[in-house]
Motif scaffolding. Structure first.
Motif: not given
Length: 132
Positions: A58-72, A97-100, A115-118
């Motif tokens: 995410l940092a490669e595009v100046d994003a953080t975990l705060a930008d994550v809306v969903s994880m599996t 926390l994002p939806a998970r 393994e975690i996707t986002a």
């Protein structure tokens, strides 16, 4: 517009992050170190490392975990769910926390236990047209 960014630790036929419009899709991140070896310490160490790897993507595009809306979270053994959840909560701390969703699977690549996707919301498609 679609932007592909590849900075994953394990090499395979996939891209680490695909941005389509304002949505970023992070490919599965596992508990792998820089040499693509599974980190020692079991499910909790793997979970923390997977989340750290996800943050680096995410940092490669100046994003953080705060930008994550969903994880599996894919688990090779659903009996690991409580320990994975505890490590996940510690990693996020006080952050929202994002939806998970957690899914039990027969096996994961490299002998991983998790393994975690986002999926992240990236207004303006923050990839900036970068292709890596």
């Amino acid at each position: 517009m679609r932007t592909n960014i590849d900075i994953g630790t394990a090499k395979g036929a996939y891209t680490s992050l695909v941005i389509a419009g304002d949505i970023g899709f992070v490919a599965g991140q596992g508990g792998l170190d820089e040499s693509s070896s599974v980190v020692p310490g079991g499910i909790e160490a793997e979970t923390a490392t997977a989340l750290g790897n996800l943050e680096r993507v995410l940092a490669e595009v100046d994003a953080t975990l705060a930008d994550v809306v969903s994880m599996t979270c894919y688990l090779a053994d659903l009996d690991d769910w409580a320990a994975m959840d505890a490590a996940y909560r510690r990693y996020f701390g006080d952050r929202a926390l994002p939806a998970r969703t957690a899914v039990g699977v027969a096996a994961l690549p490299f002998g991983l236990r998790v393994e975690i996707t986002a999926t992240a919301y990236l207004p303006g498609g923050r990839g900036g047209g970068r292709l890596r």
